[in-house]
Design a protein around this motif. Structure first.
Motif, PDB file in Angstrom:
ATOM      1  N   GLY A   1      16.204   9.787 -82.398  1.00 18.42           N
ATOM      2  CA  GLY A   1      16.645   8.900 -83.490  1.00 18.42           C
ATOM      3  C   GLY A   1      15.473   7.767 -83.746  1.00 18.42           C
ATOM      4  N   ALA A   2      14.190   8.396 -84.020  1.00 20.75           N
ATOM      5  CA  ALA A   2      13.214   7.532 -84.475  1.00 20.75           C
ATOM      6  C   ALA A   2      13.289   7.159 -85.829  1.00 20.75           C
ATOM      7  CB  ALA A   2      11.905   8.138 -84.097  1.00 20.75           C
ATOM      8  N   ARG A   3      12.895   5.925 -86.084  1.00 22.28           N
ATOM      9  CA  ARG A   3      12.955   5.391 -87.516  1.00 22.28           C
ATOM     10  C   ARG A   3      11.676   4.729 -88.084  1.00 22.28           C
ATOM     11  NH1 ARG A   3      17.786   6.010 -89.285  1.00 22.28           N
ATOM     12  NH2 ARG A   3      19.773   6.104 -88.066  1.00 22.28           N
ATOM     13  N   THR A   4      10.933   4.037 -87.154  1.00 21.00           N
ATOM     14  CA  THR A   4       9.604   3.234 -87.534  1.00 21.00           C
ATOM     15  C   THR A   4       8.544   4.159 -87.269  1.00 21.00           C
ATOM     16  OG1 THR A   4       9.178   2.440 -85.218  1.00 21.00           O
ATOM     17  CG2 THR A   4      10.621   0.980 -86.693  1.00 21.00           C
ATOM     18  N   PRO A   5       7.426   4.146 -87.698  1.00 21.54           N
ATOM     19  CA  PRO A   5       6.301   4.867 -87.700  1.00 21.54           C
ATOM     20  C   PRO A   5       5.835   4.972 -86.047  1.00 21.54           C
ATOM     21  CG  PRO A   5       5.902   3.404 -89.698  1.00 21.54           C
ATOM     22  CD  PRO A   5       7.119   2.997 -89.082  1.00 21.54           C
ATOM     23  N   ALA A   6       6.046   3.756 -85.349  1.00 25.64           N
ATOM     24  CA  ALA A   6       5.748   4.121 -84.207  1.00 25.64           C
ATOM     25  C   ALA A   6       6.483   4.920 -83.312  1.00 25.64           C
ATOM     26  CB  ALA A   6       5.559   2.487 -83.232  1.00 25.64           C
TER      27      ALA A   6
ATOM     28  N   ILE B   1       8.382   7.108 -84.453  1.00 26.66           N
ATOM     29  CA  ILE B   1       8.208   8.629 -84.837  1.00 26.66           C
ATOM     30  C   ILE B   1       6.897   9.240 -84.180  1.00 26.66           C
ATOM     31  CG2 ILE B   1       7.609  10.066 -86.985  1.00 26.66           C
ATOM     32  CD1 ILE B   1       9.425   8.338 -88.639  1.00 26.66           C
ATOM     33  N   ALA B   2       5.849   8.248 -84.047  1.00 28.83           N
ATOM     34  CA  ALA B   2       4.694   8.943 -83.636  1.00 28.83           C
ATOM     35  C   ALA B   2       4.875   9.093 -81.752  1.00 28.83           C
ATOM     36  CB  ALA B   2       3.734   7.807 -83.452  1.00 28.83           C
ATOM     37  N   VAL B   3       5.875   8.381 -81.331  1.00 31.49           N
ATOM     38  CA  VAL B   3       6.214   8.490 -79.885  1.00 31.49           C
ATOM     39  C   VAL B   3       6.756   9.993 -79.931  1.00 31.49           C
ATOM     40  CG1 VAL B   3       7.773   8.057 -77.930  1.00 31.49           C
ATOM     41  CG2 VAL B   3       6.484   6.332 -79.311  1.00 31.49           C
ATOM     42  N   SER B   4       7.965  10.310 -80.583  1.00 34.66           N
ATOM     43  CA  SER B   4       8.463  11.473 -80.730  1.00 34.66           C
ATOM     44  C   SER B   4       7.682  12.578 -81.157  1.00 34.66           C
ATOM     45  CB  SER B   4       9.474  11.637 -81.862  1.00 34.66           C
ATOM     46  OG  SER B   4       9.153  11.620 -83.113  1.00 34.66           O
ATOM     47  N   ILE B   5       6.631  12.518 -81.922  1.00 32.34           N
ATOM     48  CA  ILE B   5       5.649  13.458 -82.176  1.00 32.34           C
ATOM     49  C   ILE B   5       5.008  13.915 -80.871  1.00 32.34           C
ATOM     50  CG2 ILE B   5       3.751  14.276 -83.293  1.00 32.34           C
ATOM     51  CD1 ILE B   5       4.862  12.680 -85.908  1.00 32.34           C
ATOM     52  N   LEU B   6       4.255  12.833 -80.320  1.00 37.54           N
ATOM     53  CA  LEU B   6       3.621  13.120 -79.101  1.00 37.54           C
ATOM     54  C   LEU B   6       4.194  13.622 -78.050  1.00 37.54           C
ATOM     55  CD1 LEU B   6       0.916  10.123 -79.679  1.00 37.54           C
ATOM     56  CD2 LEU B   6       0.367  12.526 -79.664  1.00 37.54           C
ATOM     57  N   ALA B   7       5.212  13.154 -77.913  1.00 36.09           N
ATOM     58  CA  ALA B   7       6.276  13.511 -76.915  1.00 36.09           C
ATOM     59  C   ALA B   7       6.573  15.215 -76.983  1.00 36.09           C
ATOM     60  CB  ALA B   7       7.637  12.724 -76.920  1.00 36.09           C
ATOM     61  N   GLU B   8       6.759  15.610 -78.207  1.00 34.69           N
ATOM     62  CA  GLU B   8       7.103  17.084 -78.195  1.00 34.69           C
ATOM     63  C   GLU B   8       5.490  17.867 -77.961  1.00 34.69           C
ATOM     64  OE1 GLU B   8       9.599  19.516 -81.302  1.00 34.69           O
ATOM     65  OE2 GLU B   8       7.817  18.759 -82.188  1.00 34.69           O
TER      66      GLU B   8
END
Length: 334
Positions: A298-303, A305-312
């Protein structure tokens, strides 16, 4: 193959070059909930200075005290060859040292004499090579060999083969706000972070990020020059097909362990169709593309979204990079 262990080797080399006595300690076997995996390294200097960890702090104090005392014994009394030791062999000892859930550690302690192999390991891993190091416990002799991805640490009670690989690296296509957030977090996670964005107006945004290197040139040229290996992730974040697609063309045909691209599900389907129809990217290559990039949190802010990218990226990295330890013969109790 953690880069933490490469830093331990670097510290050990520097200490030896400065005239200190140094012992290397390697985790060779664990049972229960041991906090550090087999292959983890700790270096202990003769004055008690340490680098690395073998238990997350549970046994380090005792281990350091013992090792420091041994390093400061007269040379004829101090150990000269590698030897084994264990912690947590009983419930009482596990409780004494704070090992969680009755965990047990078996370690190899190695007085460090010759450091030429350390210099070679550091150079070869800097060149993005995988290196296997075999230690013969009875003699202390070290031999280095080429390693292959997926190879496991091996220990048979007489020889120990550990693996060293290059730092994980992340190439970001684009230097916007999201890329900056990803780059900052990836740096904290000890990735080597590279950013490519040929748009001059974004150049200053890269220059202000500590630990991040700008790669000049067009994205496809940069990916080819980089020669992505199985320790490389590539993420396209510009939202500009002229830039993102160029990078993806090269990345999807490379050995990169992760390739991702920003964009909605609909944009990704359009992108895949475009890559297949105009650039002959095959189905197997397209199946490697992570898009929409990142885990669904459910990421919305740049930070976020960055968490979701790095988590994957970390999820994929840890799935493909954790071979089991191979015990080629029953281990003997210590």
């Amino acid at each position: 193959m953690e880069s933490l262990d490469l830093r331990v080797l670097g510290d050990a080399l520097a200490w030896k070059q400065a005239g200190h006595a140094v012992t290397l300690v390697t985790v060779v076997e664990t049972w229960g909930s041991a906090p550090r995996p087999p292959g983890a390294l700790l270096a202990v200097r003769d004055d008690g200075m340490v680098s690395g960890s073998v238990s997350g702090g549970c046994v380090e104090d005792d281990l350091i005290a013992r090792t420091k005392a041994a390093l400061n014994q007269p040379s004829e009394a101090s150990p000269t060859q590698p030897f084994m030791m264990a912690y947590g062999v009983s419930k009482e000892e596990a409780a004494r040292f704070g090992l969680p859930c009755g965990g047990t550690l078996r370690l190899v302690q190695e007085p460090l004499h010759d450091t030429a192999w350390i210099s070679e390991v550091l150079q070869r891993t800097a060149d993005h090579q995988l290196v296997a190091r075999t230690l013969t416990l009875s003699t202390g002799v070290v031999a280095l060999h080429d390693a292959v991805r997926g190879q496991a640490m091996q220990f048979d009670g007489t020889t120990l083969t550990t693996l060293f690989g290059p730092r994980w690296r992340l190439l970001l296509i684009g230097a916007g706000q999201l890329s900056q957030a990803v780059a900052n977090m990836a740096t904290a996670l000890d990735f080597e972070v590279l950013v490519c964005d040929p748009r001059e107006e974004y150049a200053s945004m890269v220059g202000g990020m500590p630990g991040v290197r700008r790669m000049e040139g067009m994205p496809d040229d940069v990916v080819r020059t980089l020669q992505p290996d199985a320790h490389t992730a590539i993420v396209a974040l510009t939202h500009d097909p002229k830039l993102d697609d160029m990078a993806l063309l090269e990345a999807l045909g490379s050995d990169a362990f992760y390739v991702g691209a920003l964009g909605s599900r609909r944009n990704q389907e359009t992108r895949k169709k475009r890559l297949a129809e105009h650039f002959d990217v095959n189905e197997a290559q397209l199946a490697r593309l992570h898009g929409p990039v990142g885990l669904k949190i459910g990421a919305r802010t740049p930070a976020e979204i960055a968490v979701s990218i790095l988590a994957e990226i970390i999820q994929v990295k840890n799935t493909v990079a954790t071979p089991a330890v191979v015990h080629t013969a029953p281990s003997c109790a210590t």
